[in-house]
Design a protein around this motif. Structure first.
Motif, PDB file in Angstrom:
ATOM      1  N   ASP A   1     -27.068 -10.832  29.133  1.00 50.81           N
ATOM      2  CA  ASP A   1     -27.253  -9.380  29.136  1.00 50.81           C
ATOM      3  C   ASP A   1     -26.838  -8.796  27.785  1.00 50.81           C
ATOM      4  OD1 ASP A   1     -26.557  -6.480  29.590  1.00 50.81           O
ATOM      5  OD2 ASP A   1     -27.275  -6.982  31.587  1.00 50.81           O
ATOM      6  N   PRO A   2     -27.717  -8.036  27.128  1.00 53.31           N
ATOM      7  CA  PRO A   2     -27.405  -7.523  25.783  1.00 53.31           C
ATOM      8  C   PRO A   2     -26.537  -6.275  25.764  1.00 53.31           C
ATOM      9  CG  PRO A   2     -29.614  -6.856  26.407  1.00 53.31           C
ATOM     10  CD  PRO A   2     -29.106  -7.718  27.534  1.00 53.31           C
ATOM     11  N   ILE A   3     -26.197  -5.733  26.925  1.00 54.15           N
ATOM     12  CA  ILE A   3     -25.431  -4.483  26.974  1.00 54.15           C
ATOM     13  C   ILE A   3     -23.939  -4.734  27.158  1.00 54.15           C
ATOM     14  CG2 ILE A   3     -25.301  -2.214  28.081  1.00 54.15           C
ATOM     15  CD1 ILE A   3     -27.940  -2.754  26.750  1.00 54.15           C
ATOM     16  N   ILE A   4     -23.576  -5.868  27.741  1.00 59.29           N
ATOM     17  CA  ILE A   4     -22.180  -6.125  28.105  1.00 59.29           C
ATOM     18  C   ILE A   4     -21.281  -6.197  26.871  1.00 59.29           C
ATOM     19  CG2 ILE A   4     -20.619  -7.829  29.125  1.00 59.29           C
ATOM     20  CD1 ILE A   4     -22.738  -8.449  31.183  1.00 59.29           C
ATOM     21  N   LEU A   5     -21.661  -6.982  25.877  1.00 53.22           N
ATOM     22  CA  LEU A   5     -20.819  -7.141  24.687  1.00 53.22           C
ATOM     23  C   LEU A   5     -20.580  -5.819  23.955  1.00 53.22           C
ATOM     24  CD1 LEU A   5     -19.263  -8.848  22.654  1.00 53.22           C
ATOM     25  CD2 LEU A   5     -21.429  -9.379  21.516  1.00 53.22           C
ATOM     26  N   PRO A   6     -21.591  -4.985  23.689  1.00 55.27           N
ATOM     27  CA  PRO A   6     -21.314  -3.711  23.020  1.00 55.27           C
ATOM     28  C   PRO A   6     -20.357  -2.813  23.799  1.00 55.27           C
ATOM     29  CG  PRO A   6     -23.651  -4.214  22.916  1.00 55.27           C
ATOM     30  CD  PRO A   6     -23.036  -5.222  23.828  1.00 55.27           C
ATOM     31  N   ILE A   7     -20.485  -2.789  25.129  1.00 58.61           N
ATOM     32  CA  ILE A   7     -19.590  -1.954  25.937  1.00 58.61           C
ATOM     33  C   ILE A   7     -18.153  -2.430  25.806  1.00 58.61           C
ATOM     34  CG2 ILE A   7     -18.986  -1.277  28.289  1.00 58.61           C
ATOM     35  CD1 ILE A   7     -21.931  -1.360  28.996  1.00 58.61           C
ATOM     36  N   VAL A   8     -17.946  -3.735  25.962  1.00 56.17           N
ATOM     37  CA  VAL A   8     -16.597  -4.284  25.895  1.00 56.17           C
ATOM     38  C   VAL A   8     -16.014  -4.098  24.496  1.00 56.17           C
ATOM     39  CG1 VAL A   8     -15.248  -6.401  26.079  1.00 56.17           C
ATOM     40  CG2 VAL A   8     -17.043  -5.922  27.750  1.00 56.17           C
ATOM     41  N   THR A   9     -16.834  -4.270  23.474  1.00 56.59           N
ATOM     42  CA  THR A   9     -16.363  -4.060  22.094  1.00 56.59           C
ATOM     43  C   THR A   9     -15.900  -2.626  21.886  1.00 56.59           C
ATOM     44  OG1 THR A   9     -17.890  -5.764  21.273  1.00 56.59           O
ATOM     45  CG2 THR A   9     -17.026  -4.196  19.670  1.00 56.59           C
ATOM     46  N   LEU A  10     -16.662  -1.677  22.391  1.00 57.96           N
ATOM     47  CA  LEU A  10     -16.300  -0.264  22.234  1.00 57.96           C
ATOM     48  C   LEU A  10     -15.020   0.063  22.997  1.00 57.96           C
ATOM     49  CD1 LEU A  10     -16.895   2.495  21.120  1.00 57.96           C
ATOM     50  CD2 LEU A  10     -18.515   2.881  22.999  1.00 57.96           C
ATOM     51  N   LEU A  11     -14.895  -0.424  24.235  1.00 60.64           N
ATOM     52  CA  LEU A  11     -13.685  -0.163  25.009  1.00 60.64           C
ATOM     53  C   LEU A  11     -12.469  -0.779  24.329  1.00 60.64           C
ATOM     54  CD1 LEU A  11     -15.017  -0.798  28.637  1.00 60.64           C
ATOM     55  CD2 LEU A  11     -14.303   1.396  27.687  1.00 60.64           C
ATOM     56  N   ASN A  12     -12.604  -2.023  23.879  1.00 68.75           N
ATOM     57  CA  ASN A  12     -11.507  -2.684  23.191  1.00 68.75           C
ATOM     58  C   ASN A  12     -11.141  -1.945  21.910  1.00 68.75           C
ATOM     59  OD1 ASN A  12     -10.848  -6.272  22.871  1.00 68.75           O
ATOM     60  ND2 ASN A  12      -9.559  -4.524  22.402  1.00 68.75           N
ATOM     61  N   GLY A  13     -12.144  -1.488  21.176  1.00 68.36           N
ATOM     62  CA  GLY A  13     -11.892  -0.760  19.933  1.00 68.36           C
ATOM     63  C   GLY A  13     -11.217   0.581  20.164  1.00 68.36           C
ATOM     64  N   ILE A  14     -11.632   1.309  21.190  1.00 69.03           N
ATOM     65  CA  ILE A  14     -10.993   2.592  21.510  1.00 69.03           C
ATOM     66  C   ILE A  14      -9.530   2.376  21.863  1.00 69.03           C
ATOM     67  CG2 ILE A  14     -10.947   4.474  23.198  1.00 69.03           C
ATOM     68  CD1 ILE A  14     -13.996   4.307  23.282  1.00 69.03           C
TER      69      ILE A  14
END
Length: 458
Positions: free
Chosen positions: A73-86
């Motif tokens: 799934d191409p959406i999972i990694l960007p979401i987790v990256t953003l949450l981790n970064g925030i």
């Protein structure tokens, strides 16, 4: 007249994933700059160094997905990256407020834990080629889950704020229940895929609801008693909700019977009522939930009131990153990091965070729907429920929807145990989504030999 059949290969989505991940890193960089400008009035000179590490970590996961799980799934990694970064940005902001620089602050430790968590996730992605292998270890996973849950009761157990949920080895502390939640999801998925027919078909109807037979209630009763034992012995209300909620949710997914939800809620209510009569810490949690701003409530749990007042100060649009006072709430970087974010990003920022979690849960359930094997469906659902329940319990606790617990907000709150296990969980979900989205091998009848008939000589 014959018609040609054209097969359509679904898009892998790796380029979309790379673009969205770059966008997530851009948001993190912008937030980091906002914090620095608010604190010192200038752009930090080490901007590229600090944010570049997170970008390199995310890029590493992306490259491994291209190599080993190209249909993930191409959406999972960007979401987790953003949450981790925030989460990293908010922890860094709290470091600055406490007079700690990046080299000595909690943000650097969180970044190191992120790197370790991603390293484990990459090992899982490379080593675990097929999620169905995990079914072989159903009962082994269940056994080790019980061992991990019970570890804090050993001499290595370490009590923090009244909850004995840690183990301590020298200067190293770890929360074993975080590992147990993944093992429990594997155990429940393997057990339920074997017994779901028995649990779904047998039973009697009462008030229009089909209830299971008494002898089929064994697993639910065991899960209920285990959850109650954790609560009583370790003072860990959060793990109790997570264990029992996960099992009931997976039972409903496996059987599609509403009676399991009714029984689960009834047993949870009965257990909570009994424990409330004997456990003083549970009575304190209920007091903090129902009467937070009373004199006794503020004395026992002033952090909840402080967190609510901080969220109220943020209003709709927030005070702005670096311009609030989230440190006035105890544990602003861990248990109450949601209130810290709500104060500085406001209701709009809170809704954005919740929507990211909701989208992550949706992608996990979408992967479960796309799978063709029962074990994978239940495992993907269980891992997704782990995230959903944890987010609900944490946000519900600090906003007084439910009593406060000791769980952490996934990928955002400070804590190495949570980061390690949640990144591992995401790695398994990515592997499952790769199988769910991967097209089946094409079948070419012309390539098969004509059937031959073998006549056995008499």
């Amino acid at each position: 007249m014959s018609r040609a059949i054209t097969t359509i290969t679904p898009a892998r989505g790796r380029n979309v994933e790379l673009l969205l991940t770059a966008l997530a890193i851009g948001v993190v960089i912008l937030a980091y700059v906002n914090v620095s400008v608010a604190e010192s009035g200038e752009i930090p000179p080490d901007l590229l160094g600090h944010t570049g590490i997170l970008a390199a970590i995310a890029l590493g996961v992306h490259l491994v997905l291209r190599w080993r799980a190209s249909f993930a799934d191409p959406i999972i990694l960007p979401i987790v990256t953003l949450l981790n970064g925030i989460g990293l940005v908010m922890i860094h902001r709290l470091d600055l407020a406490a007079g700690r620089d990046f080299s000595s602050g909690l943000a650097l430790r969180q970044l190191i834990w992120t790197g370790l968590g991603v390293a484990i996730a990459l090992v899982v992605l490379v080593a675990l080629r097929d999620h169905r292998v995990l079914r072989r270890y159903t009962y082994t996973a269940g056994l080790f889950a019980l061992i991990f849950i019970a570890l804090p009761l050993t001499p290595f157990g370490h009590s923090v704020y009244g909850a004995k949920i840690w183990i301590k080895l020298g200067a190293f502390t770890f929360q074993p229940a975080e590992v147990a939640k993944i093992l429990l999801a594997i155990f429940f998925a393997g057990y339920l895929v074997q017994t779901r027919d028995m649990l779904a078909l047998a039973g009697r109807k009462f008030l229009g609801i089909t209830f299971p037979r008494a002898r089929d209630l064994g697993p639910l009763v065991i899960a209920w008693l285990a959850a109650a034992a954790v609560l009583v012995l370790e003072n860990d209300f959060g793990t109790t909700l997570l264990i029992f909620g996960l099992f009931v949710a997976m039972l409903y997914t496996a059987t599609e019977r509403t009676s399991w939800i009714v029984l689960g809620l009834g047993m949870a209510a009965a257990g909570a009522l009994v424990v409330y009569q004997f456990a003083s810490h549970v009575q304190t949690r209920i007091l903090c939930w129902t009467d937070t701003f009373s004199e006794e409530g503020l004395e026992q749990c002033g952090q909840i009131g402080a967190g609510i007042m901080g969220m109220a100060a943020g209003g709709i649009s927030g005070t702005g990153l670096g311009r609030g006072r989230p440190w006035l709430t105890p544990l602003p970087e861990s248990d109450f990091i949601f209130t810290s974010i709500a104060e500085e990003l406001g209701l709009i920022g809170v809704f954005a965070i919740i929507m990211l979690y909701a989208l992550l849960v949706e992608r996990g359930l979408r992967s479960a729907i796309g799978l063709r094997d029962g074990f994978g469906k239940l495992l993907a659902s269980g891992l997704t429920f782990v995230l959903a329940i944890q987010v609900f319990v944490v946000i519900g606790g600090v906003t007084r929807v439910i009593p406060l617990t000791g769980l952490t907000l996934p990928f955002v709150a400070y804590g190495g145990s949570s980061l390690l296990t949640n990144w591992t969980l995401i790695a398994i979900l990515l592997r499952i989504s790769d199988h769910a989205r991967r097209p089946e091998p094409e079948f070419d009848p012309a390539s098969m030999d004509a059937p031959t008939q073998v006549v056995k000589a008499r």
